[in-house]
Design an enzyme around this catalytic site. Structure first.
Site: not given
Length: 304
Positions: A14, A141
């Site tokens: 990401k 995350d």
């Protein structure tokens, strides 16, 4: 345990298109507001039945294979939660392609993939919400990666994830320096630079009825920001140089990846990205230690 052979999971990286960090809270954590965007760059996770839990890692000898690895901790947490997993041991097979200590979420996405793979292997005993709760225990995350979203807003410690319509897929160039940055150090530098005075909490400022505006790259270009850039660039000026070179090479968006150490640039075409990949590491030999990874953002409708 189900007799079905678990599939190989792609654990995608990401980047953060927006990352706003508050002061350290009483519990030691920082509240964040962020917009995640998933990349096609991915590690791979697989499982095999074993006499005892274990972890094999290929592709990066620096990655730990013991309890320091989030994959190991994800397996232990799953076994604590699901009684059947305590006797049906699994060996985790991890192939690393995402650089470690890079701000790309490599450890968190691997942990999320392990939770998903174990849940499938044991017949889906945990709901999506239960998996999300386990993920939040492992890292800020992890809930985003468990969501399977191409793009999402997250807040607080990352556990409040709201999927967003993703923009069209674009080519991405990741610049990898020859050093990593620990998340703890980056947060410490941020606190040190800010000092003890309270700061106003910024946020994405995107109301629910305005979230479609972020599916447009022109809007994202003006929106992109990362609070870690100031303190990290002051300690590692070469990263500021790398960001400037990405922009000079035609990137529409260029930012530090999370808390570092990698940088990413978004390009309108693969040709433009590839030209940058050839020119940036070669424009001043010996001046900087970057290597380039070519990837792209996920297609808006593509499942994780």
């Amino acid at each position: 345990m189900s007799g079905r052979q678990p599939r190989t999971y792609r654990a995608r990286a990401k980047v953060n298109l927006w990352l706003s960090v508050g002061h350290r809270r009483a519990d030691g954590y920082h509240s964040v507001d962020t917009v995640f965007l998933a990349l096609e760059l991915a590690d791979e996770i697989g499982l095999s039945a074993a006499d005892r839990p274990g972890l094999d890692v290929a592709g990066d000898p620096s990655v730990p294979t013991d309890a320091e690895n989030l994959c190991w901790r994800a397996q232990a947490l799953f076994a604590e939660t699901v009684p059947a997993a305590r006797g049906g041991h699994q060996r985790i097979h991890l192939r690393k392609r995402i650089p470690a200590g890079a701000g790309l979420g490599g450890g968190s996405t691997d942990a999320a993939a392990v939770l998903l793979a174990l849940n499938e292997a044991f017949g889906a005993p945990l709901s999506t919400a239960q998996l999300g709760s386990l993920g939040a225990e492992l890292g800020s995350d992890v809930p985003f990666f468990l969501s399977g979203s191409a793009m999402a807003i997250a807040s607080d410690r990352g556990q409040d994830v709201v999927p967003l319509p993703a923009p069209p897929a674009r080519s991405v160039l990741v610049l990898v320096p020859d050093f990593s940055i620990s998340t703890a150090h980056a947060y410490g530098w941020l606190d040190e630079d800010r000092g003890p005075e309270p700061i106003p909490r910024s946020s994405t400022g995107v109301a629910p009825d305005e979230r479609n505006t972020l599916a447009d790259w022109e809007s994202l270009k003006a929106f992109a920001a990362n609070d870690f850039e100031g303190p990290v660039f002051r300690r590692h000026p070469i990263l500021q140089t790398g960001k400037r070179r990405l922009l000079e090479a035609g990137a529409s968006v260029a930012l530090l990846c999370g808390s570092g150490s990698c940088l990413f640039g978004v390009f309108e075409s693969s040709d433009a990205r590839d030209r940058a990949a050839r020119s940036i590491p070669a424009d001043a030999p010996g001046e900087h230690p970057f290597r380039a990874i070519r990837t792209h953002t996920m297609e808006p409708s593509k499942p994780s």
